[in-house]
Motif scaffolding. Structure first.
Motif, PDB file in Angstrom:
ATOM      1  N   PRO A 110      -4.948   7.031   4.748  1.00 35.81           N
ATOM      2  CA  PRO A 110      -5.370   6.869   3.359  1.00 35.81           C
ATOM      3  C   PRO A 110      -4.328   6.112   2.535  1.00 35.81           C
ATOM      4  O   PRO A 110      -3.149   6.070   2.903  1.00 35.81           O
ATOM      5  CB  PRO A 110      -5.507   8.307   2.859  1.00 35.81           C
ATOM      6  N   VAL A 111      -4.787   5.471   1.440  1.00 33.71           N
ATOM      7  CA  VAL A 111      -3.885   4.764   0.521  1.00 33.71           C
ATOM      8  C   VAL A 111      -4.043   5.379  -0.858  1.00 33.71           C
ATOM      9  O   VAL A 111      -5.151   5.548  -1.341  1.00 33.71           O
ATOM     10  CB  VAL A 111      -4.206   3.261   0.484  1.00 33.71           C
ATOM     11  N   ASP A 112      -2.944   5.742  -1.487  1.00 35.39           N
ATOM     12  CA  ASP A 112      -3.020   6.317  -2.838  1.00 35.39           C
ATOM     13  C   ASP A 112      -2.983   5.231  -3.917  1.00 35.39           C
ATOM     14  O   ASP A 112      -3.701   5.279  -4.895  1.00 35.39           O
ATOM     15  CB  ASP A 112      -1.838   7.273  -3.085  1.00 35.39           C
ATOM     16  N   VAL A 113      -2.077   4.262  -3.731  1.00 34.68           N
ATOM     17  CA  VAL A 113      -1.856   3.242  -4.763  1.00 34.68           C
ATOM     18  C   VAL A 113      -1.726   1.865  -4.109  1.00 34.68           C
ATOM     19  O   VAL A 113      -1.108   1.740  -3.043  1.00 34.68           O
ATOM     20  CB  VAL A 113      -0.560   3.553  -5.568  1.00 34.68           C
ATOM     21  N   ALA A 117       1.286   5.321   0.255  1.00 33.03           N
ATOM     22  CA  ALA A 117       0.672   6.591   0.645  1.00 33.03           C
ATOM     23  C   ALA A 117       1.760   7.646   0.702  1.00 33.03           C
ATOM     24  O   ALA A 117       2.817   7.415   1.289  1.00 33.03           O
ATOM     25  CB  ALA A 117      -0.009   6.464   2.009  1.00 33.03           C
ATOM     26  N   GLY A 118       1.510   8.769   0.054  1.00 28.66           N
ATOM     27  CA  GLY A 118       2.492   9.850   0.043  1.00 28.66           C
ATOM     28  C   GLY A 118       3.829   9.410  -0.529  1.00 28.66           C
ATOM     29  O   GLY A 118       4.879   9.845  -0.077  1.00 28.66           O
ATOM     30  N   GLY A 119       3.804   8.482  -1.498  1.00 25.76           N
ATOM     31  CA  GLY A 119       5.038   8.031  -2.136  1.00 25.76           C
ATOM     32  C   GLY A 119       5.805   7.000  -1.341  1.00 25.76           C
ATOM     33  O   GLY A 119       6.829   6.504  -1.790  1.00 25.76           O
ATOM     34  N   LYS A 170      -3.053   5.966  -9.969  1.00 24.33           N
ATOM     35  CA  LYS A 170      -2.977   6.921  -8.864  1.00 24.33           C
ATOM     36  C   LYS A 170      -4.224   7.774  -8.890  1.00 24.33           C
ATOM     37  O   LYS A 170      -4.622   8.264  -9.940  1.00 24.33           O
ATOM     38  CB  LYS A 170      -1.709   7.783  -9.053  1.00 24.33           C
ATOM     39  N   SER A 206      -2.585  -0.094  -9.077  1.00 24.69           N
ATOM     40  CA  SER A 206      -3.778   0.708  -9.343  1.00 24.69           C
ATOM     41  C   SER A 206      -3.333   2.055  -9.898  1.00 24.69           C
ATOM     42  O   SER A 206      -2.190   2.475  -9.693  1.00 24.69           O
ATOM     43  CB  SER A 206      -4.544   0.911  -8.044  1.00 24.69           C
ATOM     44  N   THR A 212       0.879  -1.171   0.000  1.00 26.92           N
ATOM     45  CA  THR A 212       0.000   0.000   0.000  1.00 26.92           C
ATOM     46  C   THR A 212       0.915   1.220   0.000  1.00 26.92           C
ATOM     47  O   THR A 212       1.871   1.290   0.779  1.00 26.92           O
ATOM     48  CB  THR A 212      -0.890   0.037   1.254  1.00 26.92           C
TER      49      THR A 212
END
Ligand SMILES: [Zn+2]
Lengths: 182, 261
Positions: free
Chosen positions: B234-237, B206-208, B261, B259, B204
Motif C-alpha cells: 500500500p501507499v499512504d502518500v 508507506a509507513g513513513g 495523507k 497528496s 511513494t
C-alpha cells in the motif's frame, strides 16, 4: 535557363536598386491586374502590390531559377499575398466581397502594355477557353477567391473527391496550354 | 503509405486550397524533403501562373513605384554598405589575390549571400524537423499515458489521488491514478522549471518511509506525466521533491507537491 528576369533578380540579390526598378517595370503590369482581380479594391490592390515587390526585393536571394521562371515566382508571391489580404478582410467582415462576375476583369481595365508578347497571350487565352467549365470553375474559385477545397465543395455542391479530381484534371490541361505557348 | 495519396494532394496544395488534416499531412510529408512532390509543386506553380499570364497588362498607379524606390533606397543606405564591406573582407581574407575586376567581386559577393542564405535555410529546416519530431514524440507519450489511465480506470480498485502544491510552488497541481498491483500514472501542472542542476523526483511513502518512484520531466508549459511502478504494497502518500540532477535514493530537497495523507 537564363532569362532577363532571372538576371534582374540576381542583381537585386546583390543590392542593385536599378535592377529592382527594371524588375518592377517589367512585372508590375502583369501582377497588378491579378492583385486587383483578387482584392477588388484599387487602394487595397496598390497596397498589396507594394508589399509584394518589397518582399520580392528582400527575398531575391532565395530565388532559384532551376525551380521556376521569374514570372511564376512573382505571380505566386503576389497571388498568395492578395489571398491573405482577402481572407483577413473576410475575417474582419469589413469588406463586402462582390461575386466574381461583378468584379472588373483584367481585360477591362485598359492601359495594356503592348510590348509583352500579345501573341503568346492569345495562345494561352485560346487554350484556357478549352478548359472544361467545371474544371475552370473550381480552379478559379481557389485561385481568385482563395476558397479551400472544402469551401469549394460546398459552393459547387459536389463531393470533396470530385473537387480534387477537377483540380488535377484542370492542372493537366493548363500544363498542356503552357507547353503550346512556349 | 503509398505515394499515390500525395500525388492527389499536391495539385490542390499548389493551388493553396488544401485544408484540414490533409494540409497538415501534406506539409509534414513535404517537410521530409520529398523531391517528387516538390517537382510537382514547382511545375504546378508554373502552370497556374498561366491564369495570370493570360490577362491584359495594366500599369499600376505611379505612386507605388515611387514609394518602393524610396523604401529600397532608405534600406540600402542603412544596410547594404555594411554588408558589402563585411562580405568583401571575408572574401578578401579567403583569397591571396586582393586586386580583382569589379565583376568578380560582385560574383563573389552574390555567392557569399547565397551561401549564407542556404546555411540559414538548412538550419531552419533542421530546427523545424527537430521541433516536429519532438512534438510528435510528446504527443505519443501523452497518448500512451492516457491509454494506460483509461485501462486503469476500468478497474474498480483504481483510485484517483489529488496532489497539492506545497513549499516553493503553492500553485502547482497534480493527480495520481493509482492501482495497488498495476501501478499508475502521475500528471502535474503549473510547476516552475527546475534550476539547471536540479530535477523533480517522485516518491511513494508507506509507513513513513519514502521510496524513489522516478524522475519527473516537464514540458515548456510546466506540465509533466510519468509512469509509477507498483510498489508491492500500500501507499499512504505520493510526493514530488526538488533534488540534485539525476535524482537521489532518499529525499533531500523541499516537497513541491504531495497528496493528503
Ligand atoms: Zn511526395
Amino acid at each position: 535557363m537564363k532569362t532577363l528576369g532571372g538576371e534582374l533578380i540576381r542583381r537585386m540579390a546583390a543590392g542593385d536598386r536599378e535592377a529592382f526598378g527594371r524588375f518592377y517595370d517589367r512585372y508590375a503590369p502583369l501582377v497588378h491586374p491579378l492583385v486587383l482581380r483578387i482584392v477588388r479594391d484599387p487602394t487595397d490592390a496598390a497596397d498589396v502590390l507594394q508589399e509584394v515587390f518589397w518582399a520580392a526585393w528582400q527575398a531575391a536571394t532565395t530565388y532559384d531559377e532551376d525551380r521556376g521562371t521569374p514570372e511564376a515566382w512573382i505571380i505566386m508571391r503576389a497571388r498568395s499575398r492578395a489571398i491573405d489580404r482577402v481572407r483577413a478582410n473576410r475575417r474582419r467582415g469589413e469588406t463586402f466581397v462582390a461575386p466574381v462576375e461583378d468584379a472588373a476583369g483584367p481585360g477591362e481595365a485598359g492601359g495594356a502594355d503592348p510590348a509583352t508578347r500579345a501573341a503568346d497571350r492569345a495562345v494561352v487565352r485560346a487554350g484556357l477557353e478549352r478548359l472544361p467549365d467545371a474544371q475552370r470553375e473550381v480552379i478559379e474559385l481557389a485561385y481568385y477567391e482563395g476558397l479551400t477545397q472544402t469551401e469549394i465543395a460546398e459552393r459547387v455542391k459536389q463531393p470533396l473527391g470530385t473537387v480534387k479530381t477537377r483540380i488535377r484534371l484542370g492542372l493537366e490541361r493548363l500544363r498542356e496550354v503552357l507547353k503550346q505557348a512556349t | 503509405m503509398s505515394h499515390e495519396r500525395f500525388d492527389d494532394l499536391a495539385p490542390v496544395y499548389a493551388l493553396g486550397a488544401l485544408d484540414g488534416d490533409e494540409a497538415v499531412e501534406f506539409e509534414r510529408h513535404l517537410a521530409g524533403g520529398c523531391e517528387r512532390c516538390q517537382a510537382v509543386l514547382d511545375d504546378a506553380h508554373e502552370a497556374f501562373a498561366t491564369l495570370a499570364r493570360s490577362g491584359e497588362r495594366v500599369a499600376p498607379p505611379p505612386h507605388v513605384r515611387e514609394a518602393l524606390m524610396e523604401r529600397v533606397g532608405a534600406a540600402s543606405r542603412q544596410r547594404l554598405p555594411i554588408e558589402r564591406r563585411r562580405s568583401w573582407l571575408r572574401w578578401a581574407g579567403a583569397t591571396a589575390a586582393c586586386v580583382v575586376a569589379a565583376s568578380a567581386l560582385t560574383a563573389a559577393y552574390v555567392a557569399a549571400r547565397y551561401e549564407a542564405r542556404l546555411g540559414v535555410m538548412a538550419r531552419e529546416t533542421a530546427r523545424l524537423r527537430e521541433g516536429l519530431l519532438a512534438h510528435e514524440h510528446a504527443l505519443e507519450q501523452q497518448l500512451a499515458a492516457t491509454r494506460a489511465v483509461v485501462d486503469l480506470l476500468r478497474d474498480p480498485a483504481t483510485r484517483v489521488v489529488a496532489l497539492r502544491g506545497a513549499g516553493p510552488s503553492p500553485q502547482a497541481t497534480g493527480r495520481v491514478v493509482w492501482h495497488p498491483s498495476a501501478g499508475g500514472e502521475v500528471f502535474v501542472a503549473n510547476l516552475p522549471a527546475p534550476p539547471a542542476d536540479r530535477t523533480y523526483e517522485l516518491w511513494t511513502i508507506a509507513g513513513g518511509a519514502p521510496k524513489p518512484a522516478g524522475l519527473l520531466a516537464l514540458d515548456a508549459t510546466g506540465r509533466g506525466t510519468a509512469r509509477l511502478e507498483p510498489t508491492g504494497g500500500p501507499v499512504d502518500v505520493f510526493a514530488v521533491t526538488l533534488e540534485p540532477a539525476g535524482g537521489t535514493s532518499a529525499p533531500t530537497g523541499p516537497i513541491v507537491l504531495a497528496s493528503a495523507k
